[in-house]
Write an enzyme that holds these catalytic residues in place. Structure first.
Site, PDB file in Angstrom:
ATOM      1  N   CYS A  33       0.832  -1.204   0.000  1.00 50.66           N
ATOM      2  CA  CYS A  33       0.000   0.000   0.000  1.00 50.66           C
ATOM      3  C   CYS A  33       0.873   1.263   0.000  1.00 50.66           C
ATOM      4  O   CYS A  33       1.488   1.588   1.012  1.00 50.66           O
ATOM      5  CB  CYS A  33      -0.903  -0.055   1.242  1.00 50.66           C
ATOM      6  N   CYS A  36       0.221   3.830   2.659  1.00 48.08           N
ATOM      7  CA  CYS A  36       0.681   3.339   3.967  1.00 48.08           C
ATOM      8  C   CYS A  36       2.159   3.689   4.179  1.00 48.08           C
ATOM      9  O   CYS A  36       2.563   4.080   5.278  1.00 48.08           O
ATOM     10  CB  CYS A  36       0.526   1.824   4.067  1.00 48.08           C
TER      11      CYS A  36
END
Length: 120
Positions: A33, A36
Site C-alpha cells: 500500500c 501506507c
C-alpha cells in the site's frame, strides 16, 4: 517514543490493555500500500513530537492472521488509523494525511496544548 508492532496474538495486550494507561494509535497497514508507506514516517514523527504521551502500534494486515483484526474493526481500506483509549475505539481516519492533519485529528479527540503535549 513508543512505537511497536503487533499481531493478532498480542493485539489485546499491545493495544487494548495499553490504552487503559495512555492513548494508543493503531496503524492498520500493508506493505503493498503506497499511501501506507507515505504516512508511516509522518505518524512516527507526530508520536515522537508528543514525547511519550501517546503510543503508536503498527499492524501489518498481510502477516499471519492479522487480516481478521482488520475485519473485526471493519477496516475497509489502508491505511486506516484507529485511536484507542480505555480499550475502546474513540476515533479513526483512513488514507494518507499530512502531519498537520494528524495533529489536528489528535487535538480534536484528545486534550492537547499548544506545545503538542497531550494532557491526559
Amino acid at each position: 517514543m513508543s512505537i511497536t508492532s503487533t499481531n493478532i496474538d498480542t493485539f489485546d495486550k499491545d493495544v487494548l490493555e495499553a490504552s487503559r494507561h495512555s492513548p494508543v494509535l493503531v496503524d492498520f497497514w500493508a506493505e503493498w500500500c503506497a499511501p501506507c508507506l507515505v504516512i508511516a514516517p509522518i505518524l512516527e514523527q507526530v508520536i515522537n513530537d508528543l514525547e511519550g504521551s501517546l503510543s503508536l502500534v503498527k499492524l501489518e494486515v498481510d502477516q499471519g492472521e492479522n487480516m481478521k483484526l482488520a475485519g473485526q474493526y471493519k477496516v475497509r481500506g489502508f491505511p486506516t488509523v484507529i485511536l484507542f483509549r480505555e480499550a475502546e475505539e474513540i476515533a479513526r481516519f483512513s488514507g494518507a494525511q499530512s502531519q498537520q492533519q494528524i495533529k489536528e485529528f489528535l487535538a480534536q479527540h484528545l486534550d492537547t496544548d499548544s506545545s503538542h503535549s497531550l494532557r491526559i
